[in-house]
Design a protein around this motif. Sequence first.
Motif, PDB file in Angstrom:
ATOM      1  N   ALA A  82       0.890  -1.211  -0.125  1.00  0.00           N
ATOM      2  CA  ALA A  82       0.243   0.002  -0.023  1.00  0.00           C
ATOM      3  C   ALA A  82       0.754   1.371  -0.138  1.00  0.00           C
ATOM      4  O   ALA A  82       0.427   2.329   0.103  1.00  0.00           O
ATOM      5  CB  ALA A  82      -0.797   0.060   1.210  1.00  0.00           C
ATOM      6  N   LEU A  83       2.077   1.068  -0.288  1.00  0.00           N
ATOM      7  CA  LEU A  83       3.285   2.005  -0.220  1.00  0.00           C
ATOM      8  C   LEU A  83       3.362   2.877  -1.501  1.00  0.00           C
ATOM      9  O   LEU A  83       3.638   1.829  -2.478  1.00  0.00           O
ATOM     10  CB  LEU A  83       4.445   1.816   0.434  1.00  0.00           C
ATOM     11  CG  LEU A  83       4.543   0.973   1.777  1.00  0.00           C
ATOM     12  CD1 LEU A  83       5.827   0.523   2.121  1.00  0.00           C
ATOM     13  CD2 LEU A  83       4.133   2.223   2.616  1.00  0.00           C
ATOM     14  N   ASN A  84       3.452   4.056  -1.849  1.00  0.00           N
ATOM     15  CA  ASN A  84       3.710   4.558  -3.128  1.00  0.00           C
ATOM     16  C   ASN A  84       3.251   3.692  -4.453  1.00  0.00           C
ATOM     17  O   ASN A  84       4.053   3.387  -5.345  1.00  0.00           O
ATOM     18  CB  ASN A  84       5.048   4.853  -3.299  1.00  0.00           C
ATOM     19  CG  ASN A  84       5.689   5.702  -2.073  1.00  0.00           C
ATOM     20  OD1 ASN A  84       5.050   6.637  -1.687  1.00  0.00           O
ATOM     21  ND2 ASN A  84       6.823   5.491  -1.504  1.00  0.00           N
ATOM     22  N   PRO A  85       1.938   3.317  -4.481  1.00  0.00           N
ATOM     23  CA  PRO A  85       1.678   2.334  -5.498  1.00  0.00           C
ATOM     24  C   PRO A  85       2.111   3.057  -6.999  1.00  0.00           C
ATOM     25  O   PRO A  85       2.413   2.180  -7.744  1.00  0.00           O
ATOM     26  CB  PRO A  85       0.151   2.295  -5.670  1.00  0.00           C
ATOM     27  CG  PRO A  85      -0.473   3.634  -4.689  1.00  0.00           C
ATOM     28  CD  PRO A  85       0.976   3.657  -3.807  1.00  0.00           C
ATOM     29  N   ASP A  86       1.926   4.292  -7.170  1.00  0.00           N
ATOM     30  CA  ASP A  86       2.434   4.858  -8.383  1.00  0.00           C
ATOM     31  C   ASP A  86       3.875   4.945  -8.704  1.00  0.00           C
ATOM     32  O   ASP A  86       4.372   4.732  -9.783  1.00  0.00           O
ATOM     33  CB  ASP A  86       2.218   6.611  -8.431  1.00  0.00           C
ATOM     34  CG  ASP A  86       2.710   7.372  -7.219  1.00  0.00           C
ATOM     35  OD1 ASP A  86       2.713   6.751  -6.296  1.00  0.00           O
ATOM     36  OD2 ASP A  86       2.925   8.434  -7.434  1.00  0.00           O
ATOM     37  N   LYS A  87       4.753   4.396  -7.870  1.00  0.00           N
ATOM     38  CA  LYS A  87       6.156   4.421  -7.970  1.00  0.00           C
ATOM     39  C   LYS A  87       6.708   3.006  -8.084  1.00  0.00           C
ATOM     40  O   LYS A  87       7.744   2.557  -8.369  1.00  0.00           O
ATOM     41  CB  LYS A  87       6.948   5.065  -6.682  1.00  0.00           C
ATOM     42  CG  LYS A  87       6.740   6.732  -6.814  1.00  0.00           C
ATOM     43  CD  LYS A  87       7.521   7.390  -5.800  1.00  0.00           C
ATOM     44  CE  LYS A  87       7.698   8.809  -5.766  1.00  0.00           C
ATOM     45  NZ  LYS A  87       8.208   9.355  -4.640  1.00  0.00           N
ATOM     46  N   LEU A  88       5.798   2.126  -7.753  1.00  0.00           N
ATOM     47  CA  LEU A  88       5.960   0.662  -7.531  1.00  0.00           C
ATOM     48  C   LEU A  88       5.379  -0.277  -8.572  1.00  0.00           C
ATOM     49  O   LEU A  88       6.009  -1.285  -8.942  1.00  0.00           O
ATOM     50  CB  LEU A  88       5.525   0.217  -5.889  1.00  0.00           C
ATOM     51  CG  LEU A  88       6.057   0.952  -4.809  1.00  0.00           C
ATOM     52  CD1 LEU A  88       5.551   0.266  -3.580  1.00  0.00           C
ATOM     53  CD2 LEU A  88       7.675   0.851  -4.792  1.00  0.00           C
ATOM     54  N   GLU A  89       4.327   0.101  -8.922  1.00  0.00           N
ATOM     55  CA  GLU A  89       3.597  -0.702  -9.826  1.00  0.00           C
ATOM     56  C   GLU A  89       4.407  -1.307 -11.074  1.00  0.00           C
ATOM     57  O   GLU A  89       4.413  -2.435 -11.497  1.00  0.00           O
ATOM     58  CB  GLU A  89       2.199  -0.088 -10.358  1.00  0.00           C
ATOM     59  CG  GLU A  89       1.477  -1.349 -11.249  1.00  0.00           C
ATOM     60  CD  GLU A  89      -0.162  -0.725 -11.552  1.00  0.00           C
ATOM     61  OE1 GLU A  89      -0.715  -1.226 -12.149  1.00  0.00           O
ATOM     62  OE2 GLU A  89      -0.325   0.053 -10.330  1.00  0.00           O
ATOM     63  N   ALA A  90       5.201  -0.178 -11.533  1.00  0.00           N
ATOM     64  CA  ALA A  90       5.914  -0.411 -12.753  1.00  0.00           C
ATOM     65  C   ALA A  90       6.920  -1.634 -12.697  1.00  0.00           C
ATOM     66  O   ALA A  90       7.334  -2.554 -13.290  1.00  0.00           O
ATOM     67  CB  ALA A  90       6.681   0.726 -13.454  1.00  0.00           C
TER      68      ALA A  90
END
Length: 394
Positions: free
Chosen positions: A345-353
């Motif tokens: 649930a941490l920084n999803p915009d930075k981790l999903e890639a």
Amino acid sequence: MTEPTLFVEVHILQSLPPSNINRDDSGTPKQAVYGGARRARVSSQAWKRATRIEFAKGEAPADRATRTKRIATLLSQRLAAPAADGGAGLETAQADRLAGALLEPLGIKKSSKKEEQSAYLLFFGKRQLDSLIALLGDRAAELAAVADKELEAEIKQLDVVSALSTGHPAEVALFGRMVADLKELNVDAAVQVAHALSTHAVRTEFDYYTAVDDENTDDTGAGMIGTVEFNSSTLYRYAVLGVHQLRDNLTSADAARETAVRFVDAFTRSMPTGHQNTFAHRTLPQLVLITVRTDQPVNLVSAFEEPVAGQQGLAGDSAVALAEELRSVTATWGSAPVQKLATYALNPDKLEASFGPSMPFPALLDALGELVDTWLDQGTVPAQRTNTAEAAKR
């Protein structure tokens, strides 16, 4: 031709409050220097035991393993139990003598200090004691009554070693067994666990505490004073499971699939218990990443060789560093995981890639089970999932 391999790697980021879950002989939280900075450390032995205890909660008592020097005592108790309870109904002295004779071919020697104990800890399944007793058939009472030399000769005709070298419980299949005196009893571990390290530098602190004597009304002094050392940390935890080795240890694909999923669940949820009443330190991870490889395991602790500074929180910055390291390792070495599953649930915009979309942890376990099942059945790994909603439903 090399046998196909499947490695399921578990990468975890988990923040702990002030705690001392694994201390050295002086009571100080274990530490290590990494990247030139002092880090909090939790030994692999401590977390493996915590994982084994968590895993055993889902096992029937008869299917559990135990690690003990008291195998002779346990075997004797089983021999003395009534036949209706799976024993042989022997008198205590007869049971002790027969248990010692049965263990002799295993090279299990008595401790010089405590005669009722073996010289080293032995890890085995409780059902394997039943296998030892089954070798006797209905002759337990007969054998217990013969002379020593005749008993020794009779026991030599039994395949005693096979009773502890086959039919391993899941815990032994996972964590392995090493017996220096008899290599036939060795079991190659399917699991490797790294020492957990903080992603950042830490400093040990001291809690000064007092205890009040409730019945002392004569003065206001403390009944006891003391100190306990502690630190707080965001830990990177890593373990790898060789599904191929687990299958070989269990000799059952169905058992291997179930055990693999339950290991990941137990490793994720487990927690060493040092000073747990003092600090109530039990937390759940903030990120669980499963990477599946068919070539070799890759520990990503190098993401934290430069200590995380925590400008926006240690856990969030650690997750970003881990994502960047996975991208870097993949680009540099051309070694990409064949599949990734993640819960965060941490920084999803930075981790999903890097990690793919987050899914609820139960859905992650379901997806992992399907992946392992497919590999065991077909020798291939399913295509990477990308649909979060679909994964959550399953």
